[in-house]
Write an enzyme that holds these catalytic residues in place. Structure first.
Site, PDB file in Angstrom:
ATOM      1  N   TYR A  87      91.526 115.663  44.413  1.00  0.00           N
ATOM      2  CA  TYR A  87      90.744 114.565  44.044  1.00  0.00           C
ATOM      3  C   TYR A  87      91.372 113.355  42.919  1.00  0.00           C
ATOM      4  CZ  TYR A  87      86.217 113.152  41.751  1.00  0.00           C
ATOM      5  OH  TYR A  87      85.050 112.675  41.472  1.00  0.00           O
ATOM      6  N   ARG A  92      88.415 105.916  42.978  1.00  0.00           N
ATOM      7  CA  ARG A  92      87.779 107.141  43.192  1.00  0.00           C
ATOM      8  C   ARG A  92      86.153 106.991  42.699  1.00  0.00           C
ATOM      9  NH1 ARG A  92      90.193 111.656  39.994  1.00  0.00           N
ATOM     10  NH2 ARG A  92      88.620 111.041  38.391  1.00  0.00           N
ATOM     11  N   ASP A  93      85.425 107.544  43.664  1.00  0.00           N
ATOM     12  CA  ASP A  93      83.902 107.857  43.019  1.00  0.00           C
ATOM     13  C   ASP A  93      83.373 106.485  43.175  1.00  0.00           C
ATOM     14  OD1 ASP A  93      81.932 108.848  40.143  1.00  0.00           O
ATOM     15  OD2 ASP A  93      81.688 109.301  42.275  1.00  0.00           O
ATOM     16  N   SER A  99      83.218 109.195  37.331  1.00  0.00           N
ATOM     17  CA  SER A  99      84.411 109.953  37.776  1.00  0.00           C
ATOM     18  C   SER A  99      85.533 108.807  38.333  1.00  0.00           C
ATOM     19  CB  SER A  99      83.996 110.998  38.712  1.00  0.00           C
ATOM     20  OG  SER A  99      83.293 112.127  38.116  1.00  0.00           O
ATOM     21  N   ASP A 139      83.035 113.489  47.419  1.00  0.00           N
ATOM     22  CA  ASP A 139      82.357 112.346  47.117  1.00  0.00           C
ATOM     23  C   ASP A 139      82.766 111.289  48.206  1.00  0.00           C
ATOM     24  OD1 ASP A 139      81.531 112.717  43.708  1.00  0.00           O
ATOM     25  OD2 ASP A 139      80.641 113.700  45.476  1.00  0.00           O
ATOM     26  N   ASP A 316      79.918 116.103  34.112  1.00  0.00           N
ATOM     27  CA  ASP A 316      79.995 115.421  35.044  1.00  0.00           C
ATOM     28  C   ASP A 316      79.972 113.709  34.671  1.00  0.00           C
ATOM     29  OD1 ASP A 316      79.063 117.358  37.126  1.00  0.00           O
ATOM     30  OD2 ASP A 316      77.108 117.223  36.230  1.00  0.00           O
TER      31      ASP A 316
HETATM   32  O1  RCB Z   1      63.118 109.309  53.108  1.00  0.00           O
HETATM   33  N1  RCB Z   1      64.057 109.103  53.883  1.00  0.00           N
HETATM   34  O2  RCB Z   1      64.214 109.079  55.137  1.00  0.00           O
HETATM   35  C1  RCB Z   1      65.021 108.664  53.170  1.00  0.00           C
HETATM   36  C2  RCB Z   1      66.387 108.358  53.835  1.00  0.00           C
HETATM   37  C3  RCB Z   1      67.707 108.088  53.253  1.00  0.00           C
HETATM   38  C4  RCB Z   1      67.461 107.920  51.744  1.00  0.00           C
HETATM   39  O3  RCB Z   1      68.825 107.622  51.120  1.00  0.00           O
HETATM   40  C5  RCB Z   1      69.331 108.724  50.431  1.00  0.00           C
HETATM   41  O4  RCB Z   1      69.001 109.268  49.384  1.00  0.00           O
HETATM   42  C6  RCB Z   1      69.704 110.089  48.710  1.00  0.00           C
HETATM   43  C7  RCB Z   1      69.101 110.522  47.278  1.00  0.00           C
HETATM   44  O5  RCB Z   1      68.093 111.393  47.653  1.00  0.00           O
HETATM   45  C8  RCB Z   1      71.192 109.561  48.426  1.00  0.00           C
HETATM   46  O6  RCB Z   1      71.874 110.545  48.094  1.00  0.00           O
HETATM   47  C9  RCB Z   1      72.384 110.424  46.894  1.00  0.00           C
HETATM   48  O7  RCB Z   1      73.651 109.881  47.021  1.00  0.00           O
HETATM   49  C10 RCB Z   1      74.516 109.425  45.707  1.00  0.00           C
HETATM   50  C11 RCB Z   1      75.420 108.614  45.962  1.00  0.00           C
HETATM   51  O8  RCB Z   1      74.770 107.277  46.693  1.00  0.00           O
HETATM   52  C12 RCB Z   1      75.192 110.790  45.463  1.00  0.00           C
HETATM   53  O9  RCB Z   1      75.602 110.656  44.195  1.00  0.00           O
HETATM   54  C13 RCB Z   1      76.954 111.297  44.027  1.00  0.00           C
HETATM   55  O10 RCB Z   1      76.759 112.722  43.706  1.00  0.00           O
HETATM   56  C14 RCB Z   1      77.959 113.373  43.508  1.00  0.00           C
HETATM   57  C15 RCB Z   1      77.460 114.928  43.308  1.00  0.00           C
HETATM   58  O11 RCB Z   1      76.665 115.182  44.220  1.00  0.00           O
HETATM   59  C16 RCB Z   1      78.614 112.690  42.175  1.00  0.00           C
HETATM   60  O12 RCB Z   1      79.926 113.363  41.894  1.00  0.00           O
HETATM   61  C17 RCB Z   1      78.905 111.257  42.434  1.00  0.00           C
HETATM   62  O13 RCB Z   1      79.622 110.615  41.369  1.00  0.00           O
HETATM   63  C18 RCB Z   1      77.627 110.605  42.677  1.00  0.00           C
HETATM   64  O14 RCB Z   1      77.940 109.135  43.270  1.00  0.00           O
HETATM   65  C19 RCB Z   1      73.925 111.734  45.060  1.00  0.00           C
HETATM   66  O15 RCB Z   1      74.424 113.220  45.059  1.00  0.00           O
HETATM   67  C20 RCB Z   1      73.022 111.961  46.580  1.00  0.00           C
HETATM   68  O16 RCB Z   1      72.035 112.699  46.270  1.00  0.00           O
HETATM   69  C21 RCB Z   1      71.693 109.167  49.851  1.00  0.00           C
HETATM   70  O17 RCB Z   1      73.092 108.259  49.595  1.00  0.00           O
HETATM   71  C22 RCB Z   1      70.600 108.061  50.369  1.00  0.00           C
HETATM   72  O18 RCB Z   1      71.364 107.566  51.812  1.00  0.00           O
HETATM   73  C23 RCB Z   1      66.323 108.392  51.239  1.00  0.00           C
HETATM   74  C24 RCB Z   1      65.150 108.827  51.598  1.00  0.00           C
HETATM   75 MG    MG Z   2      81.355 113.569  39.969  1.00  0.00          MG
END
Ligand code: RCB
Ligand code: MG
Length: 361
Positions: A87, A92-93, A99, A139, A316
């Site tokens: 990592y 990153r991130d 992060s 990620d 986090d």
């Molecule tokens: O109704 N529909 O059809 C429909 C279709 C598409 C939709 O869009 C989707 O919506 C999702 C959320 O629901 C999004 O998911 C979130 O994306 C974030 C990054 O962008 C993540 O963040 C990371 O999390 C890590 C730890 O897991 C951290 O370490 C890290 O630092 C942190 O950055 C979240 O977990 C993750 O839950 C999707 O991108 C997005 O494409 C929504 C609806």
């Molecule tokens: Mg993180």
């Protein structure tokens, strides 16, 4: 040269190494606790194996210490598994801030990352008798699937792929099993994300041959259920309501693209469901508890094991808005505050994880 086995690394007869780093964190926490019940439960957590995160290059020499320690434990015939997280990507991130790491693409980051991987490799090759499981870059690829509209991720795209391919090319010894990070059901499980994700993972898998990529790691540092008896309302619209449905949806797609992936699933902080305002919330989620214990008994043969990847109690992300790594996600109503910097110990949160653990500690 002996066999270069490439089956399930979590096959029966292997014991997961307990991270001295995490044991020290928990012991320090116990010293500050007053409740004897809490102390007893906290001590139990220290005995549950999780993954050691190499989130800075200066931690890599400890990999040698752990491998030597594991080797000494094998003297009586015990067979050890050392679980680590690679990592340290430059930039990153890329879609968050909490992060962000030590390396930057604009400051020789790709070269620095290659040196980091070379250092890890130097220890892996010294201990061919010790089994290592590595989660590769939480990620990173998931961000390349969904966040190319974020300039930080778009600008990091080529470096992420170059660095990841390098890591797979270098970490290809018979004693290591690699799992690429694959986000989680609430990230790539959405219908529109599944196929692009499968294509990208397969592309990376095929970019380094031969390789020791056993499959994908899901739900790393997230809170999703392995199997939800009733879907959390936040999953509305997503066909993958939990990690089991996510990996079952992804498996045929990956095979179709030439990547016969197996999976490991993080359940370290998944003991409690229905605690998030929305599925995109990821920071220090209030009400979370330690989850089902690590095991190689899984509900589907594509799942090698249930594991604890994110060490519960390590933060986090900071809720301090004046911090350079402040991400507003860590100030949402479902995020526990005040929170320290990512990776540092968050005692109040650790105590909640202990108290809300399911199964109970
Ligand atoms: O109704 N529909 O059809 C429909 C279709 C598409 C939709 O869009 C989707 O919506 C999702 C959320 O629901 C999004 O998911 C979130 O994306 C974030 C990054 O962008 C993540 O963040 C990371 O999390 C890590 C730890 O897991 C951290 O370490 C890290 O630092 C942190 O950055 C979240 O977990 C993750 O839950 C999707 O991108 C997005 O494409 C929504 C609806
Ligand atoms: Mg993180």
């Amino acid at each position: 040269s002996g066999s270069c086995s490439f089956g399930n690394p979590y096959e029966n007869g292997y014991t997961a190494y307990l991270s001295p780093y995490y044991i020290a964190e928990v012991n320090a926490a116990i010293a500050t606790q007053s409740s004897s019940t809490l102390k007893t439960k906290s001590a139990k957590v220290a005995q549950i194996p999780n993954f050691t995160w190499f989130d800075t290059a200066d931690k890599v020499p400890t990999l040698g210490d752990y491998l030597a320690d594991a080797r000494s434990m094998q003297a009586d015939g015990t067979k050890m598994i050392l679980q680590i997280v690679v990592y340290d990507l430059p930039d990153r991130d890329c879609h968050a801030k909490a992060s962000n790491g030590e390396y930057h693409i604009a400051q020789n980051g790709v070269a620095n990352y290659k040196a980091y991987i070379d250092a890890i490799k130097s220890y892996v090759v010294q201990y061919p008798d010790v089994r290592i499981v590595a989660v590769v870059e939480p990620d990173s690829l998931a961000n390349l699937v969904t966040n190319m509209s974020d300039s930080h991720c778009a600008n990091a795209h080529d470096a992420y792929l170059q660095c990841t391919t390098y890591a797979l090319q270098q970490l290809n010894q018979c004693n290591i099993w690699l799992y690429l990070d694959a986000g989680h059901a609430g990230w790539l499980g959405w219908q529109s994300n599944q196929d692009p994700a499968a294509q990208l993972f397969a592309q990376v898998y095929k970019s380094a041959t031969p390789n020791r990529v056993r499959g994908l790691a899901t739900n790393v540092a997230n809170y999703n259920a392995l199997h939800a008896s009733t879907p959390d309302p936040i999953t509305q619209g997503d066909p993958c309501v939990d990690e089991l449905s996510y990996v079952q949806a992804m498996s045929p797609r990956l095979t179709n693209y030439g990547f016969p992936a197996h999976f490991i699933i993080d359940q370290g902080r998944s003991g409690v469901q229905n605690i998030r305002g929305q599925w995109g919330d990821w920071c220090n989620i209030k009400g979370a508890g330690f989850g089902m214990r690590p095991t190689n008994v899984t509900p589907d043969p594509v799942i090698d094991a249930i594991v604890w990847v994110k060490p519960g109690g390590e933060c986090d992300g900071t809720s301090d808005s004046s911090s350079p790594r402040y991400d507003s996600t860590c100030s949402l109503s479902d995020a526990k505050q005040p929170a320290p910097e990512a990776g540092t110990w968050f005692e109040a949160y650790f105590e909640d994880l202990v108290n809300f653990a399911n199964p109970a500690l």
